[in-house]
Design an enzyme around this catalytic site. Structure first.
Site, short mmCIF file in Angstrom:
data_model
loop_
_atom_site.label_atom_id
_atom_site.label_comp_id
_atom_site.label_asym_id
_atom_site.label_seq_id
_atom_site.Cartn_x
_atom_site.Cartn_y
_atom_site.Cartn_z
N THR A 127 0.17 9.59 0.03
CA THR A 127 1.29 9.40 -0.62
C THR A 127 1.05 8.99 -2.28
O THR A 127 -0.05 8.47 -2.21
CB THR A 127 2.18 8.37 -0.17
OG1 THR A 127 2.53 8.88 1.31
CG2 THR A 127 3.28 8.08 -0.74
N ARG A 161 0.84 -1.13 -0.09
CA ARG A 161 -0.01 -0.07 0.10
C ARG A 161 0.78 1.53 0.13
O ARG A 161 1.90 1.10 0.29
CB ARG A 161 -1.00 -0.06 1.20
CG ARG A 161 -0.05 0.33 2.59
CD ARG A 161 -1.13 -0.15 3.80
NE ARG A 161 -2.24 0.78 3.59
CZ ARG A 161 -2.31 1.98 4.49
NH1 ARG A 161 -0.91 2.58 4.71
NH2 ARG A 161 -3.17 2.87 4.25
N LEU A 162 0.21 2.24 -0.32
CA LEU A 162 0.78 3.65 -0.26
C LEU A 162 -0.29 4.68 0.67
O LEU A 162 -1.43 4.51 0.40
CB LEU A 162 0.89 4.28 -1.55
CG LEU A 162 2.16 3.92 -2.41
CD1 LEU A 162 2.21 4.60 -3.72
CD2 LEU A 162 3.44 3.99 -1.83
N ASP A 163 0.17 5.18 1.49
CA ASP A 163 -0.73 6.14 2.54
C ASP A 163 -1.55 6.93 1.54
O ASP A 163 -1.30 7.30 0.56
CB ASP A 163 0.28 6.97 3.31
CG ASP A 163 0.90 6.04 4.50
OD1 ASP A 163 0.67 4.85 4.62
OD2 ASP A 163 2.05 6.62 4.48
N TYR A 164 -2.67 7.42 2.10
CA TYR A 164 -3.72 8.00 1.47
C TYR A 164 -2.98 9.49 0.81
O TYR A 164 -3.31 9.79 -0.13
CB TYR A 164 -4.77 8.79 2.68
CG TYR A 164 -5.66 9.53 2.02
CD1 TYR A 164 -6.94 9.02 1.27
CD2 TYR A 164 -5.86 10.82 2.38
CE1 TYR A 164 -7.98 9.77 0.93
CE2 TYR A 164 -6.93 11.63 1.83
CZ TYR A 164 -7.88 11.06 1.14
OH TYR A 164 -9.11 11.90 0.57
#
Length: 247
Positions: free
Chosen positions: A105, A100-103
């Site tokens: 990012t 995942r990538l943060d919201y």
């Protein structure tokens, strides 16, 4: 003939590890009989069911996606926020993000329905480099950046050594652009690392994953990985971790 857990993973239902748990819990049937043995192999004519649902083997697909900021790295969201699969509405296969990538990012995110491929890339022992570019508050001293290079203690343990490159600074705005290469995948790791040295991240982008880059793409764009790229990424993850590290 392939191992049962691999067949389930390739169908896009789960990672191979989760498939193994389902088998051991008696949730998988082969030709109408519950199977709890991990070593069993099945062929294309065998009927496999998971939790009573017949397994329909999808063709594996692999995408490189340029995730924009403000998008959730998930297939759904209970708050009705935009998720990464919203950008793949024309894709029939049940794809999901690899990690995942943060919201907040942006950057390179892989999408697939191949659970085995995803699990190989995300496994902690497979040290595949991930390159980020961060805009941080302030102008870090070289001593501070060396702390990141050596590994820094966070609440969930010390990080592995990172590669850090100072790219530029704006003395008027008191901000800096730093490139950092890590191979771990802890929650909000890069942001927490910069917080730990007193230079909070204002903007973050993942620009490279292994040898894959965002070249030719803009935010919200995606492209299919070539068969050779898929093979290379799998090989990169399964070879000795130390040999994967960027020099």
């Amino acid at each position: 003939m392939e191992r049962l857990q691999k067949v389930i993973a390739h169908a896009g239902m789960s990672s191979r590890r989760k498939a193994e748990e389902w088998i051991q819990e008696g949730k998988v049937k082969v030709n109408g009989k519950v199977v709890k043995e991990l070593g069993i192999k099945v062929g294309p004519n065998d009927k496999v069911e998971v939790n009573g649902v017949p397994l329909e083997k999808e063709k594996p697909v692999y995408f490189l996606f340029y995730k924009p900021r403000g998008v959730i790295s998930a297939v759904s969201d209970d708050k009705n926020r935009k998720v990464v699969t919203d950008y793949f509405y024309e894709i029939e296969e049940r794809i999901y993000p690899v990690g995942r990538l943060d919201y907040d990012t942006s950057g390179l995110l892989l999408m697939t329905n191949d659970g085995d491929f995803a699990n190989v890339l995300m496994h902690p022992k497979h040290e595949v480099d991930k390159v980020y570019v961060a805009k941080v508050k302030g102008i870090p001293l070289r001593e501070s950046l060396k702390k990141l290079e050596k590994g820094i203690v966070l609440e969930d343990g010390k990080t592995a050594p990172a590669k850090v490159k100072f790219l530029s600074s704006d003395k008027k705005k008191q901000t800096s652009i730093i490139e950092i290469t890590i191979h771990e995948g802890r929650n909000r790791q890069v942001r927490r690392m910069f917080d730990a040295i007193g230079h909070p991240v204002q903007k973050l982008k993942r620009e490279r994953y292994g040898f894959l880059t965002l070249q030719g793409l803009t935010a919200g764009d995606a492209r299919e990985l070539t068969p050779h790229e898929v093979k290379q990424m799998r090989a990169l993850a399964t070879t000795d971790g130390k040999s994967n590290r960027l020099k």
